[in-house]
Write a protein that holds these residues in place. Structure first.
Motif, PDB file in Angstrom:
ATOM      1  N   ASN A   1       1.346   3.105   7.416  1.00 14.81           N
ATOM      2  CA  ASN A   1       0.280   2.389   8.129  1.00 14.81           C
ATOM      3  C   ASN A   1       0.473   0.879   8.024  1.00 14.81           C
ATOM      4  O   ASN A   1       0.268   0.154   8.998  1.00 14.81           O
ATOM      5  CB  ASN A   1      -1.093   2.762   7.586  1.00 14.81           C
ATOM      6  CG  ASN A   1      -1.559   4.124   8.037  1.00 14.81           C
ATOM      7  OD1 ASN A   1      -1.082   4.660   9.030  1.00 14.81           O
ATOM      8  ND2 ASN A   1      -2.482   4.704   7.295  1.00 14.81           N
ATOM      9  N   ARG A   2       0.827   0.411   6.833  1.00 16.31           N
ATOM     10  CA  ARG A   2       1.028  -1.030   6.631  1.00 16.31           C
ATOM     11  C   ARG A   2       2.120  -1.577   7.546  1.00 16.31           C
ATOM     12  O   ARG A   2       2.083  -2.744   7.939  1.00 16.31           O
ATOM     13  CB  ARG A   2       1.391  -1.328   5.167  1.00 16.31           C
ATOM     14  CG  ARG A   2       0.225  -1.166   4.209  1.00 16.31           C
ATOM     15  CD  ARG A   2       0.638  -1.344   2.762  1.00 16.31           C
ATOM     16  NE  ARG A   2       1.184  -2.662   2.504  1.00 16.31           N
ATOM     17  CZ  ARG A   2       1.865  -2.959   1.390  1.00 16.31           C
ATOM     18  NH1 ARG A   2       2.091  -2.052   0.467  1.00 16.31           N
ATOM     19  NH2 ARG A   2       2.326  -4.176   1.218  1.00 16.31           N
TER      20      ARG A   2
ATOM     21  N   SER B   1      -0.112   5.603   3.720  1.00 16.29           N
ATOM     22  CA  SER B   1      -0.681   4.253   3.701  1.00 16.29           C
ATOM     23  C   SER B   1       0.429   3.197   3.825  1.00 16.29           C
ATOM     24  O   SER B   1       0.209   2.135   4.416  1.00 16.29           O
ATOM     25  CB  SER B   1      -1.488   4.022   2.423  1.00 16.29           C
ATOM     26  OG  SER B   1      -0.663   4.135   1.277  1.00 16.29           O
TER      27      SER B   1
END
Length: 133
Positions: free
Chosen positions: A117-118, A114
């Motif tokens: 992804n950011r 995650s």
């Protein structure tokens, strides 16, 4: 070769997470460098230059990179260096039962998907291929 600057500072850690204890400051300074270089390596794996992305994207992207860096350093600092840190434990009495979940099984530095992804550092995958188009 010159050392690249970390994406966050000790002051950023204090502002975005918490004030560091005296014995954490030296470790945190080194972790900021290691985490920043680890993020650069992850970007390089997908053919991107994170420092160049910061320069070319809108100014808010630098804050996202700083936030991700602080999150990873904070998580690593919470990981105990002398015992296995537990995030959850359950105990029973007469049945002699015990269970627990470790914060970082095996210890060490890790970067969550995650967080990648950011930063836009995950490879895109094609889910559908149209054969008869």
């Amino acid at each position: 070769m010159d050392q690249l600057q970390p994406f966050a500072t000790i002051d950023d850690l204090a502002t975005l997470w918490r004030t560091l204890k005296a014995d954490e400051t030296t470790r945190a300074e080194e972790l900021l460098l290691v985490v920043s270089d680890s993020l650069r390596t992850e970007a390089d794996k997908v053919g991107k230059d994170l420092d160049k992305m910061i320069d070319e994207k809108p100014p808010f992207f630098a804050n996202v990179v700083k936030s991700v860096t602080v999150d990873i350093v904070a998580r690593t600092l919470m990981t105990s260096t002398n015992q296995e840190p537990m995030t959850q434990t359950t105990e029973s009495a007469m049945g002699y039962s015990w269970s627990g979940s470790y914060l970082v099984p095996g210890g060490g530095l890790f970067i969550k998907n995650s967080e990648l992804n950011r930063l836009g550092l995950r490879r895109q995958r094609y889910g559908v291929i149209e054969f008869y188009g």
